[in-house]
Design a protein around this motif. Structure first.
Motif, mmCIF file in Angstrom:
data_model
loop_
_atom_site.group_PDB
_atom_site.id
_atom_site.type_symbol
_atom_site.label_atom_id
_atom_site.label_comp_id
_atom_site.label_asym_id
_atom_site.label_seq_id
_atom_site.Cartn_x
_atom_site.Cartn_y
_atom_site.Cartn_z
ATOM 1 N N TRP A 85 7.929 14.671 72.072
ATOM 2 C CA TRP A 85 7.928 14.797 70.616
ATOM 3 C C TRP A 85 6.797 15.721 70.150
ATOM 4 N N ASP A 86 5.620 15.574 70.757
ATOM 5 C CA ASP A 86 4.495 16.439 70.408
ATOM 6 C C ASP A 86 4.767 17.894 70.782
ATOM 7 N N LEU A 87 5.333 18.121 71.977
ATOM 8 C CA LEU A 87 5.665 19.496 72.393
ATOM 9 C C LEU A 87 6.685 20.136 71.468
ATOM 10 N N LEU A 88 7.651 19.350 71.023
ATOM 11 C CA LEU A 88 8.655 19.858 70.086
ATOM 12 C C LEU A 88 7.994 20.276 68.770
ATOM 13 N N GLN A 89 7.065 19.470 68.282
ATOM 14 C CA GLN A 89 6.363 19.823 67.039
ATOM 15 C C GLN A 89 5.537 21.095 67.211
ATOM 16 N N TRP A 90 4.809 21.199 68.326
ATOM 17 C CA TRP A 90 4.020 22.414 68.583
ATOM 18 C C TRP A 90 4.929 23.643 68.658
ATOM 19 N N ALA A 91 6.065 23.492 69.342
ATOM 20 C CA ALA A 91 6.998 24.620 69.469
ATOM 21 C C ALA A 91 7.507 25.063 68.103
ATOM 22 N N LEU A 92 7.860 24.112 67.248
ATOM 23 C CA LEU A 92 8.361 24.466 65.911
ATOM 24 C C LEU A 92 7.279 25.099 65.044
ATOM 25 N N ILE A 93 6.034 24.677 65.212
ATOM 26 C CA ILE A 93 4.929 25.297 64.477
ATOM 27 C C ILE A 93 4.781 26.763 64.889
ATOM 28 N N VAL A 94 4.788 27.019 66.200
ATOM 29 C CA VAL A 94 4.629 28.394 66.706
ATOM 30 C C VAL A 94 5.809 29.260 66.268
ATOM 31 N N ILE A 95 7.026 28.734 66.366
ATOM 32 C CA ILE A 95 8.220 29.492 65.959
ATOM 33 C C ILE A 95 8.164 29.817 64.474
ATOM 34 N N THR A 96 7.750 28.855 63.668
ATOM 35 C CA THR A 96 7.669 29.080 62.218
ATOM 36 C C THR A 96 6.672 30.180 61.889
ATOM 37 N N LEU A 97 5.490 30.123 62.492
ATOM 38 C CA LEU A 97 4.480 31.158 62.228
ATOM 39 C C LEU A 97 4.956 32.528 62.696
ATOM 40 N N PHE A 98 5.644 32.564 63.840
ATOM 41 C CA PHE A 98 6.199 33.818 64.348
ATOM 42 C C PHE A 98 7.243 34.380 63.379
ATOM 43 N N GLU A 99 8.128 33.515 62.908
ATOM 44 C CA GLU A 99 9.196 33.968 62.012
ATOM 45 C C GLU A 99 8.674 34.412 60.659
ATOM 46 N N LEU A 100 7.575 33.802 60.203
ATOM 47 C CA LEU A 100 7.004 34.226 58.921
ATOM 48 C C LEU A 100 6.553 35.677 58.959
ATOM 49 N N PHE A 102 7.661 38.171 61.824
ATOM 50 C CA PHE A 102 8.592 39.132 62.399
ATOM 51 C C PHE A 102 9.993 39.085 61.802
ATOM 52 N N LEU A 103 10.510 37.939 61.475
ATOM 53 C CA LEU A 103 11.832 37.913 60.843
ATOM 54 C C LEU A 103 11.803 38.543 59.458
ATOM 55 N N ARG A 104 10.725 38.285 58.726
ATOM 56 C CA ARG A 104 10.603 38.901 57.403
ATOM 57 C C ARG A 104 10.428 40.412 57.528
ATOM 58 N N ALA A 105 9.704 40.868 58.571
ATOM 59 C CA ALA A 105 9.517 42.309 58.775
ATOM 60 C C ALA A 105 10.837 42.970 59.148
ATOM 61 N N ILE A 158 11.127 28.993 51.129
ATOM 62 C CA ILE A 158 12.160 29.985 51.455
ATOM 63 C C ILE A 158 12.658 30.761 50.231
ATOM 64 N N PRO A 159 12.897 30.112 49.074
ATOM 65 C CA PRO A 159 13.360 30.917 47.922
ATOM 66 C C PRO A 159 12.412 32.056 47.563
ATOM 67 N N ALA A 160 11.102 31.816 47.612
ATOM 68 C CA ALA A 160 10.145 32.881 47.303
ATOM 69 C C ALA A 160 10.049 33.883 48.436
ATOM 70 N N LEU A 161 10.131 33.408 49.686
ATOM 71 C CA LEU A 161 10.023 34.315 50.829
ATOM 72 C C LEU A 161 11.193 35.283 50.891
ATOM 73 N N ARG A 162 12.373 34.846 50.472
ATOM 74 C CA ARG A 162 13.553 35.727 50.485
ATOM 75 C C ARG A 162 13.396 36.918 49.557
ATOM 76 N N GLU A 163 12.649 36.732 48.482
ATOM 77 C CA GLU A 163 12.490 37.802 47.493
ATOM 78 C C GLU A 163 11.578 38.922 47.978
ATOM 79 N N ASN A 164 10.745 38.619 48.982
ATOM 80 C CA ASN A 164 9.785 39.617 49.500
ATOM 81 C C ASN A 164 8.885 40.155 48.394
#
Length: 198
Positions: A85-100, A102-105, A158-164
């Motif tokens: 459960w802890d590893l899953l949370q860490w993985a989702l934290i890292v993925i979220t920060l990465f997506e904030l 590179f996906l937006r870029a 997400i609504p604000a992030l979509r607007e860039n």
């Protein structure tokens, strides 16, 4: 959680959201003199709309917080191994920060460097809140708080992030961060169980 305690949490969170909405709006007004909300130039009306929008954002924050608690409850029931459960949370934290970043870029088809400050600020605030929560409760409170502050705040924004739009992102993320931090830090006090399981 009694109805009285829930009302206290609800109204205080809404007040935090309204105050941070005003603060965010004033910062934007000071940095850009042409900044108005809904095209209104009167200061009083702008402050009123800033407070109303901040209060509305606080409701989004509260829905995210209670959703987080429900998902966490069911997730811990399904994944009984605490380490998994802890590893899953860490993985989702890292993925979220990465997506904030590179996906937006990728979606903006531009340079990725302008998207770096938001995840860094989000992570720094989240680490501070998680450390504070750990001191209020115990060491087990650190990771769930960090997960909530990074992942759930990002989902709520997400609504604000979509607007860039950096102004819109700032105007939404500041009240979200404040309301999320307020809720997760004040809940043990409201329930009267400081230094206990988060």
């Amino acid at each position: 959680m009694t109805l009285r305690k829930w009302f206290h949490l609800f109204w205080t969170t809404m007040l935090v959201g309204a105050l941070l909405g005003i603060a965010a709006g004033l910062v934007l007004k000071l940095t850009d003199q042409n900044y108005t909300i809904l095209g209104l130039s009167a200061v009083g009306l702008n402050l009123l709309y800033m407070a109303l929008i901040g209060a509305t954002i606080s409701i989004v924050s509260q829905m995210g917080y209670f959703s987080f608690m429900i998902v966490r409850y069911f997730g811990m029931g399904m994944i009984r191994n605490a380490r998994t459960w802890d590893l899953l949370q860490w993985a989702l934290i890292v993925i979220t920060l990465f997506e904030l970043v590179f996906l937006r870029a990728i979606n903006s088809e531009g340079d990725w460097l302008p998207f770096v400050p938001l995840p860094i600020i989000l992570l720094m605030v989240s680490l501070a809140v998680a450390y504070w929560k750990m001191n209020l409760t115990n060491a087990k409170g650190f990771l769930p708080t960090l997960f909530f502050m990074v992942v759930v705040t990002s989902l709520e924004a997400i609504p604000a992030l979509r607007e860039n739009n950096p102004f819109g992102t700032f105007f939404m993320v500041l009240p979200l961060l404040g309301c999320n931090a307020w809720q997760i830090l004040i809940l043990p006090k409201v329930l009267g169980n400081n230094k206990s399981e988060p």
